[in-house]
Design a protein around this motif. Structure first.
Motif, short mmCIF file in Angstrom:
data_model
loop_
_atom_site.label_atom_id
_atom_site.label_comp_id
_atom_site.label_asym_id
_atom_site.label_seq_id
_atom_site.Cartn_x
_atom_site.Cartn_y
_atom_site.Cartn_z
N ALA A 223 6.04 20.41 14.89
CA ALA A 223 6.32 21.82 14.64
C ALA A 223 7.49 22.28 15.50
N LYS B 193 0.86 24.38 17.51
CA LYS B 193 0.87 24.16 16.06
C LYS B 193 0.88 22.66 15.76
N ASP C 164 -4.64 26.68 15.66
CA ASP C 164 -4.16 27.87 14.97
C ASP C 164 -4.56 29.08 15.81
N LEU D 193 7.65 30.42 14.08
CA LEU D 193 7.80 29.02 13.65
C LEU D 193 8.96 28.92 12.68
#
Ligand code: PMV
Length: 326
Positions: free
Chosen positions: A3, A116, A121, A320
């Motif tokens: 991520a 991530k 989460d 993100l």
């Protein structure tokens, strides 16, 4: 298990200075800051079948923040219950010497990307508490705009989190000008500086006594967009923090001659009706707070005093992106 996250730096308007718990990074006082638009760190994390953890920051293996960063990856791995090694690549788009707590944007981006990538989460609040354990000021780089890091009372730190008090759209005219006075590496890290202050400054108690009022004034100033209240509270708060540093044993003086020159100029300009305020962190750089309408004039005057400046306005929180660095 990969991520990428981007997080901005932040500038403290009411400073965090002193830890009540060094392990969990719990502060003695709450702090308020503005996330700085455009001054960001981007970090890609992948957990995989690597032989060992590898970390590259600004194209260099294992930089000064190495221990904090490795420890933070390990912390996140434990929470996620995984044991795969990590590859981390991180890049800041502003000079580390800007004194803009590059650790804040770096650790905030790492927290979001690594959690991530590890399959967690987390809520925004949980992310602020996790980022806090990497670097205190990083907790304030998760949420957008103007934010507060609530000191909390609990021993376990579960009430020491950061949150937005006003989104960036609330006050788009607000500006911060970072003046790069010196690019010399600082002699005392903020971590060491605050620890020494708590231990030895006779004025540390005095600092703590005035914080609640500063926090109230700052919250009200931001809410009402009262620039005079925000600026004067921030400037006085920074001076109080530096007073505690100067009075440690041995003394810590982060200011350089150029720092003082800009401070005096700002006071003089205010006398003349040009309103701006200064604030400094654990380093010589001066951060000037002003409104967009005065930016041009202030920059013109600054050009005689300092070579490098960076301007920013209220910015986004950590997010993100699919645009991975590897
Ligand atoms: O979280 P650290 O270790 O980067 O400490 C930050 C300390 C100051 O920048 C001086 C104040 C602040 O609140 O950002």
């Amino acid at each position: 298990m990969k991520a990428t996250a981007v997080a901005n730096a932040n500038i403290a308007l009411v400073k965090y200075w002193g830890k009540r718990n060094k392990e969990l990074i719990l502060p003695f006082n709450s702090s308020i800051s503005m996330v700085c638009d455009g001054l960001h760190t981007k970090t890609t994390v992948e957990f995989g079948d690597y032989d060992e953890d590898s970390i590259k920051i600004n194209n260099e293996e294992l930089q000064k923040d190495e221990k904090d960063v490795l420890g933070h990856v390990e912390r996140i791995r434990k929470i996620a219950g995984i044991n795969k090694k990590a590859k981390v690549i991180s890049e800041a788009n502003f000079p580390v010497a800007a004194g803009l707590a590059s650790s804040a944007s770096g650790l905030a981006a790492l927290t979001l990307a690594a959690s991530k990538a590890a399959g967690l989460d987390l809520s925004e609040r949980e992310l602020t508490m996790l980022a806090r354990q990497g670097s205190g000021s990083a907790s304030r780089s998760i949420s957008e705009g103007f934010g507060i890091w609530n000191k909390g009372e609990k021993e376990d730190g579960t009430d020491s989190f950061a949150e937005t008090i006003a989104p960036k759209a609330h006050w788009p005219e607000f500006r911060m000008i970072a003046c790069i006075v010196s690019e010399a590496k600082k002699a005392t890290s903020s971590r060491a500086g605050m620890s020494q202050t708590v231990k030895t400054s006779p004025y540390y108690e005095g600092w703590l006594k005035t914080i609640d009022q500063d926090i109230e004034n700052m919250k009200e100033g931001i809410k009402k967009k009262d620039f005079t209240l925000v600026g004067s509270t921030a400037e006085a708060n920074a001076l109080k923090m530096h007073a505690t540093m100067i009075t440690t044993d041995p003394s810590i003086i982060y200011w350089a001659p150029g720092t003082m020159e800009i401070m005096h100029s700002i006071l003089q300009w205010r006398e003349e009706g040009l309103e701006s305020y200064f604030t400094m962190d654990a380093g010589p750089q001066v951060k000037i707070l002003c409104l967009e309408k005065d930016l041009e004039e202030i920059q013109k005057r600054l050009s005689n005093l300092v070579k490098k400046t960076i301007v920013c306005k209220p910015g986004d929180g950590a997010r993100l992106t699919e645009d991975h660095l590897f």
